[in-house]
Design a protein around this motif. Structure first.
Motif, mmCIF file in Angstrom:
data_model
loop_
_atom_site.group_PDB
_atom_site.id
_atom_site.type_symbol
_atom_site.label_atom_id
_atom_site.label_comp_id
_atom_site.label_asym_id
_atom_site.label_seq_id
_atom_site.Cartn_x
_atom_site.Cartn_y
_atom_site.Cartn_z
ATOM 1 N N GLN A 13 0.937 -1.401 -0.078
ATOM 2 C CA GLN A 13 -0.028 -0.059 0.128
ATOM 3 C C GLN A 13 0.794 1.299 0.031
ATOM 4 N N ASP A 14 2.109 1.244 0.828
ATOM 5 C CA ASP A 14 2.871 2.299 0.857
ATOM 6 C C ASP A 14 3.531 2.579 -0.459
ATOM 7 N N SER A 15 3.746 1.708 -1.405
ATOM 8 C CA SER A 15 4.460 1.505 -2.461
ATOM 9 C C SER A 15 3.352 2.227 -3.411
ATOM 10 N N TYR A 16 2.109 1.537 -3.329
ATOM 11 C CA TYR A 16 1.214 2.161 -4.469
ATOM 12 C C TYR A 16 0.812 3.762 -4.152
ATOM 13 N N VAL A 17 0.980 3.688 -2.939
ATOM 14 C CA VAL A 17 0.423 5.450 -2.302
ATOM 15 C C VAL A 17 1.583 6.414 -2.983
ATOM 16 N N GLN A 18 2.956 5.893 -2.934
ATOM 17 C CA GLN A 18 3.994 6.510 -3.299
ATOM 18 C C GLN A 18 3.987 6.966 -4.680
ATOM 19 N N LYS A 19 3.702 5.841 -5.417
ATOM 20 C CA LYS A 19 3.743 5.698 -6.916
ATOM 21 C C LYS A 19 2.546 6.811 -7.350
ATOM 22 N N GLU A 20 1.516 6.539 -6.795
ATOM 23 C CA GLU A 20 0.436 7.560 -7.107
ATOM 24 C C GLU A 20 0.600 9.143 -6.575
ATOM 25 N N SER A 21 1.303 9.437 -5.610
ATOM 26 C CA SER A 21 1.670 10.685 -5.388
ATOM 27 C C SER A 21 2.839 11.197 -6.113
ATOM 28 N N GLU A 22 3.670 10.418 -6.705
ATOM 29 C CA GLU A 22 4.700 10.947 -7.600
ATOM 30 C C GLU A 22 3.877 11.090 -8.939
ATOM 31 N N GLY A 23 3.185 10.161 -9.203
ATOM 32 C CA GLY A 23 2.136 10.659 -10.663
ATOM 33 C C GLY A 23 1.564 11.830 -10.473
ATOM 34 N N ARG A 24 0.783 12.088 -9.335
ATOM 35 C CA ARG A 24 0.183 13.402 -9.174
ATOM 36 C C ARG A 24 0.945 14.592 -9.100
ATOM 37 N N GLN A 25 2.150 14.240 -8.510
ATOM 38 C CA GLN A 25 3.376 15.541 -8.452
ATOM 39 C C GLN A 25 3.590 15.831 -10.082
ATOM 40 N N ASP A 26 3.912 14.870 -10.722
ATOM 41 C CA ASP A 26 4.108 14.902 -11.873
ATOM 42 C C ASP A 26 3.274 15.673 -12.855
#
Length: 138
Positions: A13-26
């Motif tokens: 979940q943390d990995s998924y949240v991190q990826k989503e967060s990075e995608g949103r930041q991009d």
């Protein structure tokens, strides 16, 4: 084992949240960059419009100046006889007729009774000048 499984799920979940967060930041950075680009484009467009507006205003001022010069010329005043009214038309006709009469009287000065023709030429010449002056000035 259950605890390991929970920790593994939490890591996923943390990995998924991190990826989503990075995608949103991009996406956010891309949106910001597009906004900056759009603002710069609008700024350039506004500068271009401002320059073009200034040039158009300058051209209109030049056009008005030339129009005023053209309207004040004697030829333009004579060309506008129809709009000038009956008095202007009569002064033009008087100018033409009395000028022709003056030339005719001047040509007859050399003949018999030249003195009377000289007087008539002078009087008709003054009337022609008065008609021409009215036409040119008003």
């Amino acid at each position: 084992k259950l605890l390991d499984s929970v920790n593994e799920m939490k890591a996923e979940q943390d990995s998924y949240v991190q990826k989503e967060s990075e995608g949103r930041q991009d996406l956010f950075k891309e949106s910001e960059q597009r906004l900056v680009d759009a603002e710069q484009s609008v700024s350039r467009l506004m500068n271009t419009v401002s320059k073009e507006t200034t040039e158009v205003e300058r051209a209109l001022a030049d056009l008005e100046l030339e129009r005023a010069k053209l309207d004040s010329s004697p030829l333009a005043k004579m060309a506008g006889l129809k709009e000038g009214g009956i008095v202007k038309q009569m002064s033009f006709v008087g100018l033409v007729l009395f000028s022709l009469r003056t030339v005719t009287e001047i040509l007859q000065i050399a003949g018999p009774n030249g003195e009377s023709h000289a007087t008539a030429a002078a009087i008709q010449g003054v009337i022609a000048l008065a008609c021409g002056a009215y036409l040119a000035l008003f």
